[in-house]
Design a protein around this motif. Structure first.
Motif, PDB file in Angstrom:
ATOM      1  N   GLY A  71       0.790  -1.214   0.000  1.00 35.34           N
ATOM      2  CA  GLY A  71       0.000   0.000   0.000  1.00 35.34           C
ATOM      3  C   GLY A  71       0.823   1.264   0.000  1.00 35.34           C
ATOM      4  N   LEU A  72       2.119   1.181   0.239  1.00 37.58           N
ATOM      5  CA  LEU A  72       2.983   2.344   0.224  1.00 37.58           C
ATOM      6  C   LEU A  72       3.950   2.230  -0.939  1.00 37.58           C
ATOM      7  CD1 LEU A  72       3.727   2.771   4.019  1.00 37.58           C
ATOM      8  CD2 LEU A  72       1.953   3.843   2.659  1.00 37.58           C
ATOM      9  N   LYS A  73       4.110   3.316  -1.662  1.00 41.10           N
ATOM     10  CA  LYS A  73       4.872   3.275  -2.911  1.00 41.10           C
ATOM     11  C   LYS A  73       6.348   3.523  -2.704  1.00 41.10           C
ATOM     12  CE  LYS A  73       0.842   5.249  -5.255  1.00 41.10           C
ATOM     13  NZ  LYS A  73       0.359   6.419  -5.992  1.00 41.10           N
ATOM     14  N   GLY A  74       6.695   4.538  -1.951  1.00 37.67           N
ATOM     15  CA  GLY A  74       8.102   4.895  -1.838  1.00 37.67           C
ATOM     16  C   GLY A  74       8.428   5.353  -0.439  1.00 37.67           C
ATOM     17  N   GLY A  75       9.108   6.475  -0.314  1.00 40.96           N
ATOM     18  CA  GLY A  75       9.368   7.026   1.001  1.00 40.96           C
ATOM     19  C   GLY A  75      10.704   6.634   1.562  1.00 40.96           C
ATOM     20  N   GLU A 162       2.668  12.807  -1.001  1.00 43.58           N
ATOM     21  CA  GLU A 162       1.648  12.680  -2.030  1.00 43.58           C
ATOM     22  C   GLU A 162       0.807  11.415  -1.827  1.00 43.58           C
ATOM     23  OE1 GLU A 162       3.518  12.808  -5.801  1.00 43.58           O
ATOM     24  OE2 GLU A 162       4.101  14.924  -5.650  1.00 43.58           O
ATOM     25  N   GLU A 163       1.372  10.419  -1.193  1.00 41.08           N
ATOM     26  CA  GLU A 163       0.611   9.202  -0.931  1.00 41.08           C
ATOM     27  C   GLU A 163      -0.567   9.457  -0.006  1.00 41.08           C
ATOM     28  OE1 GLU A 163       2.771   5.433  -0.312  1.00 41.08           O
ATOM     29  OE2 GLU A 163       4.574   6.664  -0.376  1.00 41.08           O
ATOM     30  N   LEU A 164      -0.407  10.415   0.903  1.00 43.45           N
ATOM     31  CA  LEU A 164      -1.497  10.713   1.827  1.00 43.45           C
ATOM     32  C   LEU A 164      -2.710  11.246   1.072  1.00 43.45           C
ATOM     33  CD1 LEU A 164       0.510  12.381   4.737  1.00 43.45           C
ATOM     34  CD2 LEU A 164       0.116   9.953   4.254  1.00 43.45           C
ATOM     35  N   LEU A 165      -2.468  12.078   0.057  1.00 43.52           N
ATOM     36  CA  LEU A 165      -3.572  12.571  -0.767  1.00 43.52           C
ATOM     37  C   LEU A 165      -4.183  11.440  -1.585  1.00 43.52           C
ATOM     38  CD1 LEU A 165      -2.100  15.974  -2.012  1.00 43.52           C
ATOM     39  CD2 LEU A 165      -3.822  15.612  -0.236  1.00 43.52           C
ATOM     40  N   ASP A 166      -3.351  10.521  -2.044  1.00 37.45           N
ATOM     41  CA  ASP A 166      -3.868   9.376  -2.801  1.00 37.45           C
ATOM     42  C   ASP A 166      -4.773   8.512  -1.924  1.00 37.45           C
ATOM     43  OD1 ASP A 166      -2.433  10.237  -4.973  1.00 37.45           O
ATOM     44  OD2 ASP A 166      -0.743   8.893  -4.622  1.00 37.45           O
ATOM     45  N   LEU A 167      -4.382   8.318  -0.663  1.00 35.52           N
ATOM     46  CA  LEU A 167      -5.206   7.532   0.245  1.00 35.52           C
ATOM     47  C   LEU A 167      -6.547   8.204   0.497  1.00 35.52           C
ATOM     48  CD1 LEU A 167      -2.544   6.432   2.890  1.00 35.52           C
ATOM     49  CD2 LEU A 167      -3.676   4.985   1.207  1.00 35.52           C
ATOM     50  N   ALA A 172     -12.653   8.354  -0.812  1.00 38.65           N
ATOM     51  CA  ALA A 172     -13.801   9.169  -1.229  1.00 38.65           C
ATOM     52  C   ALA A 172     -14.235  10.145  -0.136  1.00 38.65           C
ATOM     53  CB  ALA A 172     -14.960   8.281  -1.651  1.00 38.65           C
ATOM     54  N   THR A 173     -13.301  10.595   0.688  1.00 38.56           N
ATOM     55  CA  THR A 173     -13.585  11.605   1.696  1.00 38.56           C
ATOM     56  C   THR A 173     -12.591  12.746   1.562  1.00 38.56           C
ATOM     57  OG1 THR A 173     -12.174  10.463   3.304  1.00 38.56           O
ATOM     58  CG2 THR A 173     -14.520   9.908   3.319  1.00 38.56           C
ATOM     59  N   ALA A 174     -12.957  13.898   2.096  1.00 42.25           N
ATOM     60  CA  ALA A 174     -12.067  15.056   2.029  1.00 42.25           C
ATOM     61  C   ALA A 174     -10.782  14.757   2.787  1.00 42.25           C
ATOM     62  CB  ALA A 174     -12.755  16.287   2.610  1.00 42.25           C
ATOM     63  N   PRO A 175      -9.620  15.057   2.211  1.00 45.74           N
ATOM     64  CA  PRO A 175      -8.355  14.770   2.887  1.00 45.74           C
ATOM     65  C   PRO A 175      -8.284  15.410   4.269  1.00 45.74           C
ATOM     66  CG  PRO A 175      -7.964  15.383   0.605  1.00 45.74           C
ATOM     67  CD  PRO A 175      -9.416  15.642   0.876  1.00 45.74           C
ATOM     68  N   LEU A 176      -7.791  14.656   5.231  1.00 37.55           N
ATOM     69  CA  LEU A 176      -7.566  15.148   6.586  1.00 37.55           C
ATOM     70  C   LEU A 176      -6.218  14.626   7.051  1.00 37.55           C
ATOM     71  CD1 LEU A 176      -8.445  16.596   9.156  1.00 37.55           C
ATOM     72  CD2 LEU A 176      -9.650  14.509   9.848  1.00 37.55           C
ATOM     73  N   VAL A 201      -8.069   9.967  10.298  1.00 41.53           N
ATOM     74  CA  VAL A 201      -7.072  10.800   9.615  1.00 41.53           C
ATOM     75  C   VAL A 201      -6.353   9.952   8.571  1.00 41.53           C
ATOM     76  CG1 VAL A 201      -4.912  12.094   9.950  1.00 41.53           C
ATOM     77  CG2 VAL A 201      -6.794  12.315  11.587  1.00 41.53           C
ATOM     78  N   HIS A 202      -6.072  10.576   7.431  1.00 44.89           N
ATOM     79  CA  HIS A 202      -5.444   9.837   6.332  1.00 44.89           C
ATOM     80  C   HIS A 202      -3.938   9.697   6.497  1.00 44.89           C
ATOM     81  CE1 HIS A 202      -9.241  11.338   4.404  1.00 44.89           C
ATOM     82  NE2 HIS A 202      -9.301  10.048   4.152  1.00 44.89           N
TER      83      HIS A 202
END
Length: 324
Positions: A71-75, A162-167, A172-176, A201-202
């Motif tokens: 579920g995590l791409k990089g980092g 950027e992964e946090l925004l993808d999650l 389908a909820t507003a990013p938090l 929280v995302h």
């Protein structure tokens, strides 16, 4: 008597005389040929080195080709292994599939549903399961409360921001997102993670320098939330917040001298980043300049300030209340 040919054993039986031996004709040459170089220890199935290599490959496959949880791409990752103790923390980590190096269980452990599930998951996943004394567990966990179980986990895999925004988009909820500015106590980071997990929280954002990382202490206080809520480590928090604002995300900082009370938290229903500063210094100047609003939590005059974990929990509750 001498020359008596009738003595037993003195005569050769008929047909027992050995004749000339037949030449081998090269029939035994094959047995003299070499078998080639000796295989490496790790290539011999019966050798312990082969078993060790197979176990390492199995662990690598379980955490994905990149060596980090699914579920995590990089980092980025921390540099040392960590010992996580406590039944809730260990169970949550195993449930979400965090790669585990070793599972430690105290001798004569009084089992319950959690410990039985821990042992079951560890056995199914093929993790090494070691029974050790409580004294040894105390040493491994540096004297913290472990409740008779602990795991050794590989370096924490940090997400990209950027992964946090993808999650958030996938949910389908507003990013938090919660960002920590200058919070250096890993226990505070763990407390924020626990609140973040409770309020959906995302993810969290922390700067690379002068900030706490996800250590064993953070794992412990998070009560397993560190396994569910990704943490992104960014080079420059102020610059990252500026980029997120350009993408349509609002930034609200928490500070004692804020513009609005926490009950009137602005932008709660919009894509939002809540920035929590350190207990002593609060928000840094550059981060404060990126905030669209500064909210404050009313407290009694006898209390100077709230720690990051408590402040984040109150703010996230208000966000949840507005979004509901």
């Amino acid at each position: 008597m001498a020359g008596n040919s009738q003595r037993r054993g003195a005569t050769r039986k008929a047909g027992s005389k050995k004749g000339a031996s037949v030449g081998t004709g090269g029939h035994s040459r094959k047995s003299l040929e070499g078998k080639g170089p000796t295989p490496k220890a790790e290539d011999r199935p019966y050798h312990v080195a082969h078993k060790r290599k197979a176990l390492a490959e199995k662990r690598q496959a379980s955490r994905g080709s990149s060596g980090r949880p699914a579920g995590l791409k990089g980092g980025r990752k921390s540099s040392t292994h960590e010992i996580v103790g406590g039944r809730n923390s260990v169970l949550e980590a195993l449930r979400v599939g965090v790669p585990v190096t070793t599972v430690y269980v105290a001798t004569r452990l009084e089992g319950d549903d959690r410990t039985r599930e821990i042992i079951s998951i560890a056995a199914d996943a093929g993790y090494p399961l070691l029974e050790v004394t409580r004294t040894e567990l105390d040493r491994l966990t540096d004297g913290s409360v472990h409740q008779g179980v602990a795991i050794q986990v590989p370096p924490y895999q940090y997400a990209d921001d950027e992964e946090l925004l993808d999650l958030a988009e996938a949910s389908a909820t507003a990013p938090l997102v919660v960002a920590l500015d200058g919070v250096t106590d890993p226990r505070n980071l763990g407390a924020v993670l626990r609140s973040a997990g409770a309020f959906g929280v995302h993810g969290l954002m922390v700067p690379e320098r002068r900030s706490a990382g996800v250590t064993a202490a953070a794992w412990k206080v998070s009560a397993g939330a560190a396994a569910r809520v990704p943490v992104a480590r960014v080079t420059n928090l102020a610059r990252t917040l500026q980029e997120w604002k350009k993408a349509g995300v609002f930034v609200v900082g928490l500070d004692g001298g804020g513009d609005v009370p926490i009950g009137d938290l602005p932008f709660a229903a919009d894509p939002l980043v809540i920035v929590v500063g350190s207990e002593g210094k609060g928000l840094s100047r550059l981060v404060r300049e990126q905030c669209d609003a500064i909210a404050s939590i009313p407290i009694g005059s006898a209390v100077e300030s709230l720690n990051a974990g408590v402040a984040a929990g109150i703010a996230l509750y208000e966000v949840a209340r507005h979004r509901a």
